[in-house]
Design a protein around this motif. Structure first.
Motif, PDB file in Angstrom:
ATOM      1  N   ASP A 134     -50.904 -87.327  53.895  1.00 38.00           N
ATOM      2  CA  ASP A 134     -52.238 -87.128  54.460  1.00 38.00           C
ATOM      3  C   ASP A 134     -52.450 -85.670  54.865  1.00 38.00           C
ATOM      4  O   ASP A 134     -51.528 -84.995  55.303  1.00 38.00           O
ATOM      5  CB  ASP A 134     -52.411 -88.004  55.709  1.00 38.00           C
ATOM      6  N   ASN A 194     -53.796 -82.639  57.250  1.00 37.59           N
ATOM      7  CA  ASN A 194     -53.984 -82.417  58.683  1.00 37.59           C
ATOM      8  C   ASN A 194     -55.319 -81.728  58.874  1.00 37.59           C
ATOM      9  O   ASN A 194     -55.621 -80.767  58.175  1.00 37.59           O
ATOM     10  CB  ASN A 194     -52.865 -81.539  59.255  1.00 37.59           C
ATOM     11  N   TRP A 207     -58.279 -80.231  61.838  1.00 35.79           N
ATOM     12  CA  TRP A 207     -58.641 -79.877  63.209  1.00 35.79           C
ATOM     13  C   TRP A 207     -60.095 -79.418  63.234  1.00 35.79           C
ATOM     14  O   TRP A 207     -60.593 -78.884  62.245  1.00 35.79           O
ATOM     15  CB  TRP A 207     -57.797 -78.726  63.732  1.00 35.79           C
ATOM     16  N   LYS A 254     -59.752 -79.906  68.502  1.00 33.88           N
ATOM     17  CA  LYS A 254     -59.530 -81.350  68.464  1.00 33.88           C
ATOM     18  C   LYS A 254     -58.882 -81.720  67.138  1.00 33.88           C
ATOM     19  O   LYS A 254     -59.371 -81.338  66.073  1.00 33.88           O
ATOM     20  CB  LYS A 254     -60.891 -82.044  68.606  1.00 33.88           C
ATOM     21  N   ARG A 255     -57.786 -82.425  67.227  1.00 32.04           N
ATOM     22  CA  ARG A 255     -57.150 -82.940  66.012  1.00 32.04           C
ATOM     23  C   ARG A 255     -57.988 -84.115  65.539  1.00 32.04           C
ATOM     24  O   ARG A 255     -58.321 -84.991  66.334  1.00 32.04           O
ATOM     25  CB  ARG A 255     -55.729 -83.394  66.372  1.00 32.04           C
ATOM     26  N   ILE A 256     -58.302 -84.188  64.266  1.00 34.31           N
ATOM     27  CA  ILE A 256     -59.062 -85.339  63.787  1.00 34.31           C
ATOM     28  C   ILE A 256     -58.279 -86.055  62.704  1.00 34.31           C
ATOM     29  O   ILE A 256     -57.497 -85.442  61.974  1.00 34.31           O
ATOM     30  CB  ILE A 256     -60.490 -84.958  63.315  1.00 34.31           C
ATOM     31  N   SER A 257     -58.482 -87.365  62.626  1.00 38.16           N
ATOM     32  CA  SER A 257     -57.704 -88.156  61.682  1.00 38.16           C
ATOM     33  C   SER A 257     -58.097 -87.796  60.256  1.00 38.16           C
ATOM     34  O   SER A 257     -59.214 -87.365  59.990  1.00 38.16           O
ATOM     35  CB  SER A 257     -57.885 -89.643  61.950  1.00 38.16           C
ATOM     36  N   ALA A 258     -57.151 -87.951  59.356  1.00 39.32           N
ATOM     37  CA  ALA A 258     -57.347 -87.512  57.980  1.00 39.32           C
ATOM     38  C   ALA A 258     -58.566 -88.189  57.359  1.00 39.32           C
ATOM     39  O   ALA A 258     -59.405 -87.544  56.752  1.00 39.32           O
ATOM     40  CB  ALA A 258     -56.104 -87.803  57.162  1.00 39.32           C
ATOM     41  N   GLY A 259     -58.689 -89.478  57.532  1.00 38.74           N
ATOM     42  CA  GLY A 259     -59.907 -90.163  57.122  1.00 38.74           C
ATOM     43  C   GLY A 259     -60.100 -90.295  55.631  1.00 38.74           C
ATOM     44  O   GLY A 259     -59.325 -89.809  54.820  1.00 38.74           O
ATOM     45  N   ASP A 260     -61.165 -90.983  55.300  1.00 39.08           N
ATOM     46  CA  ASP A 260     -61.544 -91.217  53.926  1.00 39.08           C
ATOM     47  C   ASP A 260     -62.003 -89.896  53.310  1.00 39.08           C
ATOM     48  O   ASP A 260     -62.889 -89.237  53.828  1.00 39.08           O
ATOM     49  CB  ASP A 260     -62.690 -92.245  53.911  1.00 39.08           C
ATOM     50  N   ARG A 302     -63.548 -89.516  50.671  1.00 37.40           N
ATOM     51  CA  ARG A 302     -64.831 -89.652  49.998  1.00 37.40           C
ATOM     52  C   ARG A 302     -65.936 -89.921  51.009  1.00 37.40           C
ATOM     53  O   ARG A 302     -66.816 -90.739  50.805  1.00 37.40           O
ATOM     54  CB  ARG A 302     -64.770 -90.716  48.902  1.00 37.40           C
ATOM     55  N   THR A 303     -65.852 -89.235  52.145  1.00 36.41           N
ATOM     56  CA  THR A 303     -66.996 -89.232  53.052  1.00 36.41           C
ATOM     57  C   THR A 303     -67.579 -87.835  53.021  1.00 36.41           C
ATOM     58  O   THR A 303     -66.920 -86.864  52.659  1.00 36.41           O
ATOM     59  CB  THR A 303     -66.596 -89.582  54.500  1.00 36.41           C
TER      60      THR A 303
END
Lengths: 460, 273
Positions: B114, B116, B118, B128-134, B136-137
């Motif tokens: 995944d 990384n 931020w 802010k760390r943000i989740s890897a996420g989809d 295709r958004t």
């Protein structure tokens, strides 16, 4: 909030401003530059056939390589906000929020430093007054390759919690938070000197706030709350007397990353950010004050199973009441947080947090309390859930943040909708809903403060 | 004797010519066979996302919804390749509109795990760390997905060469895991001259085209063919986003430590000019 520190800085900043104006003598350029078709500030040569058609004009095929750039940038917002209590409240007004706000952000970029000046002025109909506040006025520079410095009024944040603060003891504005102002207003500015030291993979931040800056905590001006002394919900029109302290506060953080885990150590020397202490005045009147507080803690944050997991701990040493025997001063605490955030489905993100607040010397607190039945549980616990769903090309955001405490038997829900109509207009609506079994619990005391709000913002 | 000699020479000549022709023909077939669909895609990835060892560019996007309502994003991108077709570091500094000004997005792109990510929120001075996420958004509300900006991992698809002509290859890509994406397959045209994709069309389960990427302008910058303008259209409602670049530079020697939290709080001005 006292301005004396800022005042002492002002001549320096004004001199700097004057000097740079003289040196550069370039006109202030509004940003984004407004041209008559509301699009980009793109230089289109007159002989381009494109400018016949407005659509093409926006897309002058050659995005001008040279653009007049000014070191000055002026941006801002104008915002109208209204909020209303959903039940009768003992506050003077039935509105929780009723204001028109104008914000001007002036940024100046020099090769050696950056200057930021953010002026917030509003007419507040709840308080019946015009309020001018300098939200930021600071100069940032990197005097050495390993050092960044920011001097002046600034907003400071750290820690890993979402709406929960453990090691972050910088000033907060709970009135803004409870009334539905934009999230950024939850953080109040402080007049500080921040230094950031960088050594390879390690970053050390030291913040000195010469004059302790407390939270903008809940008073009777806008909201009602539970008075332990009077054993009932009150909303005094005159803010209750609180002794201010002019002494300084120190905050430090050591931060590094090991194997993709972000690790931080924190330290704080200062005061409780809310008046957690009470003492009698000469006239034998009860008066609130900010007792001394030292704290240390740590946090760790990393990615896990497609999301982000965080853990934080903080030890609050209430050094004026080390053994918890003084009923008028808050006891020390252990604060612990575990959180996890991830995307559940496309455009839908969820985060959960478990928070534990363990009161130190709990037995002494009980023994010395005049109202032991109203004392918070030794292990106060909170569970929070945030759901965010974005749709319509991310212009429409539905959000719900909820706090629930199984030990206090209370809850606080913050639903909201944000609609970004275009780059300028933002429409927001939401509510602050307080639920509780008891009148004296953390959120329960605010049941009558349950409100709904609307905001209309224009950004330029 | 002479006649024999000449006839021999003629024969040799014919033989040589024949051999040459055969060789040429074989060679051409060999060349075409040499590049499999996967190899073409790898070359296209290299050309589109890994030009130079690092680079910087100014970008702007105009987002046009189905009602013609426009939004804009302007930003500067700094990129550094750890390895060609491998991991990359990226910093995106937003400057317009004013509601996203000074927001910084940082990505460590990983091909084997995944990413990384931020986000720096200037109003709170918070990284802010943000989740890897989809992947295709939408990228900042545009029709470009994160994947369109940073490149789709070729391991996600199976490729087949549908056709080719003098100028381009046409390749069909079928996702290995159909649940991870919103399309059934896509067809991509890749230029033979510079291996840049020129058009990609995404089809739904009914084989109906639903989304299309079109390259509108290509420019050669220090030897690297570069997409200067492209558009992604949502064919279901004709809303679209156009992305334009300027001041594109390659191999500028970005130091490794630029890609850090420090740069988010204190943008490295020298590299953003």
């Amino acid at each position: 909030m006292k301005f004396s520190f800022l005042r002492s800085l002002l001549p320096f900043i004004v001199a700097l401003l004057a000097a740079t104006i003289l040196v550069t003598s370039q006109p202030i350029q509004a940003m984004p530059a407004q041209n008559n078709h509301g699009g980009f500030d793109v230089h289109i040569p007159e002989n381009t056939p494109d400018n016949i058609n407005e659509e093409d004009e926006d897309w002058g095929d050659d995005w001008a390589e040279e653009e007049v750039t000014s070191p000055w940038q002026v941006t801002g917002i104008i915002e109208a906000a209204y909020g209303q209590f959903l039940q009768s409240n003992m506050t003077e007004k039935s509105s929780s929020l009723n204001e028109i706000r104008a914000r001007i952000n002036i940024d100046y970029s020099h090769s050696l430093f950056e200057l930021a000046w953010k002026i917030d002025s509003r007419y507040d109909a709840v308080l019946d007054k015009k309020i001018w506040q300098t939200r930021e006025l600071n100069v940032a520079a990197s005097p050495f390759s390993f050092l960044d410095v920011k001097v002046g009024r600034q907003v400071l944040t750290w820690g890993t919690g979402d709406y929960l603060f453990l090691n972050d003891l910088f000033a907060k504005d709970w009135q803004s938070f409870f009334s539905g102002r934009a999230d950024e207003y939850l953080k109040a500015p402080s007049d500080s000197i921040r230094t950031n030291w960088y050594f390879d993979n390690v970053n050390f931040t030291l913040v000195w706030t010469p004059e302790f800056t407390p939270d903008n905590y809940i008073t009777g001006e806008r909201f009602s709350f539970y008075s332990l002394q009077m054993q009932k919900i009150v909303a005094p029109r005159e803010t209750f007397p609180v002794t201010k302290t002019n002494n300084s506060q120190w905050s430090a953080r050591l931060n590094t990353s090991v194997n993709n885990i972000e690790l931080s150590l924190y330290g704080y020397q200062g005061y409780w950010p809310t008046p957690q202490g009470g003492k009698a005045t000469v006239e034998n009147q009860a008066q609130g004050y900010f007792p001394k507080l030292n704290s240390w803690g740590f946090s760790a944050l990393t990615t896990y199973a497609g999301g982000v997991i965080n853990l934080e701990y903080s030890r609050y040493n209430s050094i004026e009441d080390r053994h918890g025997k003084n009923n008028n001063i808050a006891n020390g605490q252990h604060r612990f947080l575990l959180g996890y955030e991830r995307e559940l489905a496309k455009n839908l993100t969820a985060s959960v947090q478990y928070y534990l607040e363990r009161t130190a010397n709990y037995q002494a607190l009980l023994e010395n309390s005049t109202t032991p039945e109203q004392v918070v549980d030794e292990n106060r616990q909170l569970i929070t859930l945030r759901l965010t769903y974005r749709t319509q090309q991310q212009t429409l955001t539905y959000s719900l943040f909820s706090f629930y405490s199984p030990t206090d038997h209370d809850a606080y829900l913050k639903p909201s909708i944000n609609y970004q109509y275009n780059d300028q207009w933002l429409f927001s609506a939401g509510a602050n809903v307080f639920i509780g079994k008891d009148d004296y619990s953390f959120f329960g005391q605010h049941q009558d403060n349950t409100n709904t709000w609307l905001r209309l913002r224009y950004a330029y | 004797m002479n006649r024999l000699f000449y006839s021999n020479i003629k024969q040799v000549k014919r033989l040589v010519v024949m051999t040459l022709i055969t060789l040429l023909a074989v060679n051409t077939t060999l060349q075409a066979q040499e590049l499999s669909a996967e190899q073409i895609i790898a070359k296209a990835n290299l050309a589109a996302y890994y030009a130079g060892d690092d680079g910087s560019a100014q970008a702007r996007m105009i987002i046009v919804d189905e009602n013609g309502q426009k939004q804009m994003r302007q930003f500067i991108i700094l990129r550094q390749d750890k390895k060609d077709l491998g991991d990359q570091n990226m910093l995106v500094f937003f400057s317009r509109p004013s509601n996203v000004k000074d927001t910084v997005f940082r990505v460590e792109k990983h091909t084997e795990q995944d990413d990384n990510r931020w986000l720096y929120l200037p109003a709170l001075d918070l990284v802010k760390r943000i989740s890897a996420g989809d992947k295709r958004t939408s990228f900042v509300g545009s029709h470009f997905f994160y994947e369109d900006v940073s490149g789709r991992n070729p391991n996600e698809d199976s490729f087949s060469l549908l056709s080719e002509d003098d100028n381009s290859y046409t390749i069909k890509a079928v996702p290995k895991n159909k649940n991870s994406v919103e399309f059934n397959y896509y067809i991509i045209n890749i230029s033979k001259s510079n291996f840049l994709p020129t058009e990609s069309t995404y089809f739904d389960a009914q084989a109906k085209p639903v989304r299309k990427m079109t390259v509108l302008k290509v420019k050669n910058i220090t030897g690297n063919a570069t997409v200067m303008k492209s558009r992604i259209t949502d064919l279901t409602n004709n809303s679209y986003t156009e992305m334009q670049f300027r001041k594109v530079k390659y191999d500028i020697g970005l130091p490794n430590n630029i890609f850090s939290e420090r740069s988010m709080r204190t943008p490295p001005k020298a590299w953003l000019k």
